[in-house]
Design a protein around this motif. Sequence first.
Motif, short mmCIF file in Angstrom:
data_model
loop_
_atom_site.label_atom_id
_atom_site.label_comp_id
_atom_site.label_asym_id
_atom_site.label_seq_id
_atom_site.Cartn_x
_atom_site.Cartn_y
_atom_site.Cartn_z
N THR A 94 0.42 -1.07 -0.18
CA THR A 94 -0.09 0.13 -0.10
C THR A 94 1.43 1.24 -0.04
N SER A 213 -3.56 -3.04 7.35
CA SER A 213 -3.59 -3.63 6.15
C SER A 213 -4.92 -4.11 6.08
N SER A 214 -5.27 -4.14 4.47
CA SER A 214 -6.07 -4.57 3.85
C SER A 214 -6.47 -6.37 3.36
N ASP A 250 -3.42 -3.17 -6.07
CA ASP A 250 -2.80 -3.23 -4.80
C ASP A 250 -3.86 -5.16 -4.16
MG MG Z 1 -2.27 -2.79 2.29
#
Ligand code: MG
Length: 432
Positions: A94, A213-214, A250
């Motif tokens: 990211t 974080s995703s 991403d």
């Molecule tokens: Mg990320």
Amino acid sequence: MEGSDDSVKVAVNIRPLITSELLNGCTYCVTVTPGEPQVQIGSHVFTYDHVYGLPGAPQSCKIFEECVMPLVDALFRGYNATVLAYGQTGSGKTHTMGTNYLGETSASGIIPKVMEEIFEKVKKLRDKTEFLIRVTFIEIFKEEVFDLLDPQTHTAKSGPYRVPIQIRETALGGIFLAGVSEPAVKSKEEMASFLARGSLNRATASTHMNSQSSRSHAIFTICIEQKRTASSFQSDAGHDILISKLHLVDLAGSERAKRTGADGLRLKEGIHINKGLLSLGNVINALGDEKKRKEGAFVPYRDSKLTRVLQDSLGGNSKTIMIACISPADSNADETINTLKYAKRARNIKNKAIINRDPVAAEKKRLRSQLEQMQGELHFAHSGSALLKEIQILQEKVSLLELKNEVLHHQINEADRKCREKDLLISKKPQF
Ligand code: MG
Ligand code: ADP
């Protein structure tokens, strides 16, 4: 149509040790061969197209200039392009992509710089070219595709209320997302506002690897339609419409499910994430193996939503760069080796990028030139028949004049004869 064979380019971005790693007493386990795009970890040595981040390698900020700028140039020439960030959670995807950009002026990351560059180029070309720029922003979460720019999910927050969108295929095999929001944008600020809106909508949940974080794949796409305007129309025969797309991807964390180590639900998400990345790995393997490629081996694009959406970016019509993000910490060594192996295979993939001319505009152009040619021929034929008529009239005039000439000739002869007879009579008269 012009086409070019492009291997998928691979760059490795190594972030520095972050505070949490330093606090845990981690040390560097990755080194770079100075001046070479080569990474060493333990006994492993991997070579790529570019390596950034550690001493001996260029700084990460060079990624845009060296890897992404050529893709933005290609985008304006009508090629599709894709930038993929791959790596375990917390490795800097990211950060590298700049997907969390909220419009701040000193933002690092690829996406803010891409926006800047696109609108700089538009400013320079504005007199000669009309632009229509649109963006889409989607995420793939638990094997469903969600529209991050759908105005209705903006207030509803992420979660079960969102309606997934369908992936469809055009007659020519292109992939499109049914009903996805595609707002048109006129400025960098407007584009950034859509990125910020989508980023807020992104599903995030904490895992013990990276609290922010995703665990979804996020794809921000910039679509550019270019039409040359009338002033350039005269001098340039290629007055067609070019439509090209830049995907900025991403990806979710590439770590194996067991490392997310959270409750049952999280684990399920982890498995879903891995399904996309597992399929991506299989696609990369099928495309990156020259022998398999020559044998026309089956490429399992349809195994996951991620690989379907990226179908054109891997082994298809796109100039693609994968940026493998890694942590240099010894505690992450296993995942780092996995990432480096994955990235090495991606480097073998060949794409075939072509300039995307609008088919309707191209057909119109062909018909227009055909019409012009026929009009020319008709004009020539017309002028030919007029000439023929003129010749006919002249021929008639000539024969008329010839006839008149003959009559006059005859009359002269007659007059001449009469004169001579008269002279003779005079000379025969007796002289006194
Ligand atoms: Mg990320
Ligand atoms: P990912 O998206 O892969 O999970 P992030 O981009 O969120 O990882 O990065 C994890 C952490 O590392 C963040 O705190 C981020 O600020 C930091 N980080 C990542 N890359 C760099 C870098 N090149 N320099 C400094 N810090 C970085």
